[in-house]
Design an enzyme around this catalytic site. Structure first.
Site, short mmCIF file in Angstrom:
data_model
loop_
_atom_site.label_atom_id
_atom_site.label_comp_id
_atom_site.label_asym_id
_atom_site.label_seq_id
_atom_site.Cartn_x
_atom_site.Cartn_y
_atom_site.Cartn_z
N ARG A 60 106.27 -52.62 41.02
CA ARG A 60 104.98 -51.95 41.24
C ARG A 60 105.10 -50.45 41.01
NH1 ARG A 60 103.67 -50.53 46.13
NH2 ARG A 60 104.29 -52.45 47.14
N TYR A 66 81.53 -43.54 29.79
CA TYR A 66 81.68 -44.99 29.73
C TYR A 66 80.99 -45.65 30.93
CZ TYR A 66 84.06 -49.50 29.76
OH TYR A 66 84.34 -50.84 29.79
N LYS A 116 91.74 -50.45 24.00
CA LYS A 116 90.93 -50.25 22.81
C LYS A 116 91.81 -49.93 21.60
CE LYS A 116 87.65 -50.97 25.71
NZ LYS A 116 86.91 -49.89 26.33
C1 LIG Z 1 86.81 -49.52 27.58
C2 LIG Z 1 86.75 -48.12 28.01
C3 LIG Z 1 87.19 -47.76 29.29
C4 LIG Z 1 87.68 -48.76 30.30
O1 LIG Z 1 88.85 -49.38 29.89
P1 LIG Z 1 89.31 -50.85 30.40
O2 LIG Z 1 90.68 -50.98 29.81
O3 LIG Z 1 88.31 -51.83 29.87
O4 LIG Z 1 89.31 -50.80 31.88
C5 LIG Z 1 87.12 -46.41 29.62
N1 LIG Z 1 86.65 -45.48 28.77
C6 LIG Z 1 86.22 -45.80 27.54
C7 LIG Z 1 85.71 -44.73 26.64
C8 LIG Z 1 86.25 -47.13 27.11
O5 LIG Z 1 85.81 -47.44 25.89
#
Ligand SMILES: *Cc1c(COP(=O)(O)O)cnc(C)c1O
Length: 395
Positions: free
Chosen positions: A57, A110, A207
């Site tokens: 962790r 976001y 992403k």
């Molecule tokens: C998808 C996204 C997030 C959140 O990320 P997760 O991995 O889905 O929790 C935060 N900021 C932006 C700009 C995103 O596109």
């Protein structure tokens, strides 16, 4: 970091110390605990006097290699990772903000981040000021009233608005505020906010960094002391990145520059193509000269990114007819993958809002978010062309 070196660094940086047994690839260490025969050595590692690992962790070698690579790519002093991008964002804000503190941000963050600002932080008696995205005077005015944190995101979801990072950092520094930026849309290939004095840079690694829509992750990098505080919050709260996900992210990042450069090119060509289509009302892409943030984007980004959006005449009905016709696009909520991904803003980034709220945010009901993949762009354009041609003719 010199831009000329980043293509080499995505491949090599941060890995050398983790290549056990002569492996040329970072091993996935699944072991949750790390044992010690020598009680003094165990004590020294546990109390941070000596490098090493105790429990998964807190730290893990595969996870650390991923953090080290991103630290070097962003030119940061330190980095710490999370199970998701939202964990990175929520843990960072929870580390920095206490009852009575004030945070200044923008309306177009976001969706999940916006929920933290509008739903969770106010319950903690934290004063949240969300400004019109791109209205630099308003943001400066709010920062000047005093705040603990300035939270930015550029480009934003879904209309890819641009905020001047250097200008906002200057305003924040005058107040002694900490600047945090979500750099997910730009990636370290297109934008390095630390060069402008930003304190903490956040990514949803899910992403573009991962790029294959098969691993969740998040990361925070920047000032060493702040990152250590955020790490401490995370190691206790437990939103730890899984070693297997860290490995998938590490592997993907070797092609980050190749992918993002191709996505930059494809997005630009798609944006230019969409401008020639009658049924398309508006195209939002910072690479287009008429985009209101184009000049700032040109200054602070080395590429305009793989994300664009466009609105169509006929609103929701046109969207409903158009999107199922695309052969080379996943209709999904994700973005930044090697495959092209499309989705209406009303079911992706702003699904929680009412039509009226979306209208107030400047998000037309017929807005389509387009995440350009790495396909041959001619195929993507041909695919869009046949989809547009298949629409019922306007009477
Ligand atoms: C998808 C996204 C997030 C959140 O990320 P997760 O991995 O889905 O929790 C935060 N900021 C932006 C700009 C995103 O596109």
């Amino acid at each position: 970091m010199k831009k000329s070196k980043i293509g080499t660094d995505v491949v090599w940086a941060g890995e050398a110390d983790y290549l056990a047994f002569g492996a040329t690839q970072v091993p996935v260490v699944h072991s949750v605990s790390f044992g010690y025969k020598d009680m003094d050595e165990w004590y020294d590692v546990a109390t941070g006097k000596k490098e090493g690992h105790i429990y998964g962790r807190n730290t893990n070698p595969t996870v650390q290699a991923f953090e080290e690579k991103l630290r070097l790519l962003e030119g940061a002093e330190a980095a710490t990772s999370f199970s998701t991008g939202m964990a990175a964002i929520s843990n960072t804000l929870a580390t920095l903000l206490f009852p009575g503190d004030r945070v200044v941000s923008i309306k177009d963050t976001y969706g999940g981040t916006n929920k933290i600002f509008t739903e969770f932080l106010p319950k903690q008696k934290i004063d949240v000021q969300l400004c019109e995205t791109g209205n630099h005077e308003e943001i400066e005015k709010e920062i000047a009233k005093g705040c603990k944190v300035v939270y930015l995101e550029t480009p934003t979801n879904p209309t890819v608005k641009i905020t001047d990072i250097e200008r906002m950092v200057k305003a924040a520094k005058k107040q002694g505020a900490i600047t945090v930026i979500d750099n997910t849309f730009a990636t370290p290939i297109n934008q390095n906010p630390i060069e402008y004095g930003v304190d903490l840079v956040i990514h949803s690694a899910t992403k573009f960094l991962g790029g294959h829509a098969d691993a969740l992750g998040g990361i925070v990098c920047g000032d060493k002391k702040l990152v250590e505080e955020v790490f401490h919050y995370r190691e206790i709260n437990g939103a730890t990145l899984d070693p297997m996900a860290a490995y998938l992210l590490l592997r993907s990042m070797k092609t980050l520059k190749l992918r993002v450069e191709r996505q930059n090119e494809n997005a630009m060509k798609i944006a230019q193509f969409l401008k020639t289509i009658d049924i398309v009302e508006d195209v939002f892409y910072p690479g287009l000269e008429e985009h209101p943030g184009h000049d700032i984007a040109k200054k602070q980004m080395s590429g305009f990114g793989g994300m664009l959006s466009f609105s169509v005449k006929g609103g929701v009905d046109t969207v409903r007819n158009l999107l199922p016709k695309l052969k080379y696009a996943n209709r999904a909520a994700n973005l930044g993958a090697v495959e092209t991904i499309v989705g209406p803003a009303r079911t992706t980034s702003h699904v929680e809002c009412t039509p009226e709220e979306r209208a107030a945010m400047g998000i037309p009901e017929g807005l389509i978010r387009y995440s350009a993949g790495i396909e041959d762009v001619d195929d993507l354009i041909e695919d869009l062309t046949q989809a547009f041609q298949s629409l019922p003719k306007e009477s």
